[in-house]
Design a protein around this motif. Structure first.
Motif, short mmCIF file in Angstrom:
data_model
loop_
_atom_site.label_atom_id
_atom_site.label_comp_id
_atom_site.label_asym_id
_atom_site.label_seq_id
_atom_site.Cartn_x
_atom_site.Cartn_y
_atom_site.Cartn_z
N MET A 1 0.84 -1.17 0.00
CA MET A 1 0.00 0.00 0.00
C MET A 1 0.88 1.24 0.00
O MET A 1 1.92 1.27 0.66
N LEU A 2 0.46 2.25 -0.77
CA LEU A 2 1.14 3.54 -0.75
C LEU A 2 0.21 4.52 -0.07
O LEU A 2 -0.97 4.64 -0.44
N GLU A 3 0.72 5.21 0.94
CA GLU A 3 -0.04 6.22 1.65
C GLU A 3 0.57 7.58 1.35
O GLU A 3 1.78 7.75 1.41
N LEU A 4 -0.29 8.55 1.03
CA LEU A 4 0.14 9.91 0.74
C LEU A 4 -0.54 10.87 1.72
O LEU A 4 -1.70 10.70 2.05
N THR A 5 0.21 11.88 2.15
CA THR A 5 -0.36 12.99 2.90
C THR A 5 0.08 14.26 2.18
O THR A 5 1.20 14.35 1.70
N PRO A 29 -0.48 -3.80 -9.41
CA PRO A 29 -0.11 -3.24 -10.72
C PRO A 29 -1.24 -2.40 -11.32
O PRO A 29 -2.40 -2.81 -11.32
N GLY A 30 -0.88 -1.19 -11.75
CA GLY A 30 -1.83 -0.28 -12.37
C GLY A 30 -2.51 0.68 -11.42
O GLY A 30 -3.20 1.59 -11.86
N ARG A 61 2.25 5.80 -9.63
CA ARG A 61 1.73 4.61 -10.30
C ARG A 61 2.47 3.37 -9.82
O ARG A 61 3.69 3.38 -9.68
N CYS A 62 1.70 2.30 -9.59
CA CYS A 62 2.27 1.04 -9.14
C CYS A 62 2.60 0.17 -10.36
O CYS A 62 1.75 -0.02 -11.24
N GLY A 63 3.81 -0.35 -10.39
CA GLY A 63 4.27 -1.18 -11.48
C GLY A 63 3.97 -2.66 -11.26
O GLY A 63 3.35 -3.05 -10.27
N PRO A 64 4.45 -3.50 -12.18
CA PRO A 64 4.12 -4.92 -12.15
C PRO A 64 4.61 -5.68 -10.91
O PRO A 64 4.01 -6.65 -10.51
N GLU A 65 5.68 -5.26 -10.29
CA GLU A 65 6.20 -5.96 -9.11
C GLU A 65 5.74 -5.34 -7.79
O GLU A 65 6.32 -5.61 -6.74
N GLY A 66 4.74 -4.45 -7.85
CA GLY A 66 4.27 -3.80 -6.64
C GLY A 66 5.14 -2.64 -6.20
O GLY A 66 5.02 -2.17 -5.07
N THR A 67 6.02 -2.17 -7.08
CA THR A 67 6.84 -1.00 -6.78
C THR A 67 6.16 0.24 -7.33
O THR A 67 5.42 0.18 -8.32
N TRP A 68 6.43 1.36 -6.71
CA TRP A 68 5.78 2.63 -7.09
C TRP A 68 6.79 3.57 -7.73
O TRP A 68 7.97 3.52 -7.44
N GLN A 69 6.27 4.43 -8.59
CA GLN A 69 7.06 5.51 -9.19
C GLN A 69 6.22 6.76 -9.20
O GLN A 69 5.00 6.71 -9.13
N VAL A 70 6.90 7.91 -9.26
CA VAL A 70 6.20 9.18 -9.36
C VAL A 70 6.65 9.86 -10.65
O VAL A 70 7.83 9.84 -11.01
N THR A 71 5.68 10.44 -11.37
CA THR A 71 5.93 11.16 -12.61
C THR A 71 5.43 12.58 -12.47
O THR A 71 4.30 12.80 -12.01
N TRP A 72 6.27 13.54 -12.87
CA TRP A 72 5.84 14.93 -12.97
C TRP A 72 5.29 15.07 -14.38
O TRP A 72 6.04 15.12 -15.36
N ALA A 96 12.75 16.00 -13.23
CA ALA A 96 12.69 16.70 -14.51
C ALA A 96 11.22 16.86 -14.91
O ALA A 96 10.39 15.99 -14.61
N TYR A 97 10.92 17.95 -15.59
CA TYR A 97 9.57 18.20 -16.10
C TYR A 97 9.24 17.09 -17.08
O TYR A 97 9.93 16.89 -18.08
N GLY A 98 8.23 16.28 -16.76
CA GLY A 98 7.89 15.13 -17.58
C GLY A 98 8.64 13.86 -17.18
O GLY A 98 8.45 12.81 -17.79
N GLY A 99 9.48 13.95 -16.16
CA GLY A 99 10.31 12.83 -15.75
C GLY A 99 9.65 11.91 -14.74
O GLY A 99 8.68 12.27 -14.07
N THR A 100 10.20 10.70 -14.61
CA THR A 100 9.70 9.68 -13.70
C THR A 100 10.84 9.18 -12.82
O THR A 100 11.95 8.99 -13.30
N VAL A 101 10.54 8.96 -11.53
CA VAL A 101 11.53 8.46 -10.58
C VAL A 101 10.88 7.34 -9.76
O VAL A 101 9.74 7.48 -9.30
N PRO A 102 11.60 6.21 -9.56
CA PRO A 102 11.05 5.15 -8.72
C PRO A 102 11.11 5.54 -7.25
O PRO A 102 12.02 6.25 -6.82
N LEU A 103 10.12 5.10 -6.49
CA LEU A 103 10.11 5.32 -5.05
C LEU A 103 10.71 4.08 -4.37
O LEU A 103 10.59 2.97 -4.88
N PRO A 104 11.36 4.27 -3.23
CA PRO A 104 11.98 3.13 -2.55
C PRO A 104 10.92 2.16 -2.03
O PRO A 104 9.93 2.59 -1.44
#
Length: 130
Positions: A1-5, A29-30, A61-72, A96-104
């Protein structure tokens, strides 16, 4: 689960937690959580007149292995009115504007959308529960 505040912070409100919003999604995933001004699409929404934030600014967004990434996500303007940075512990990086980074996986941190013209920001904390 990903929790955001999320907290929308002006210079006058620095350190305040009033108006904090929360959202979460299972690590399937998805799964998607969005941050922006458009309340019909975003689970966490900023004030309508905060134009330095796009209608849909960040997408978690959650990927296929249950990992999350954030995209601007790129907005309607060729150049953004804000800067976005990710902080995890002592590590910080600009997105980066339009870039994606994985979350730990199993980690926590913060994504900050900083207005380039005024002392205000949108602070989105995240916690990935494994």
């Amino acid at each position: 689960m990903l929790e955001l505040t999320m907290a929308a912070v002006t210079a006058a409100d620095a350190g305040a937690t009033a108006g904090m919003q929360m959202a979460d999604a299972p690590s399937e995933p998805g799964a998607v959580l969005r941050v922006g001004r458009d309340k019909s699409v975003c689970r966490l929404s900023t004030p309508d007149d905060w134009l330095f934030v796009s209608r849909v600014h960040l997408e978690f967004r959650c990927g296929p292995e249950g990992t999350w990434q954030v995209t601007w996500l790129r907005g309607s303007q060729p150049d953004p009115s804000s800067d976005v940075r990710l902080t995890v512990g002592t590590y910080a990086q600009s997105l980066a504007y339009g870039g994606t980074v994985p979350l730990p996986r199993g980690g926590s941190g913060e994504v900050v959308i900083q207005d380039r013209t005024e002392p205000r920001s949108v602070n989105v904390g995240f916690y990935h529960e494994v």
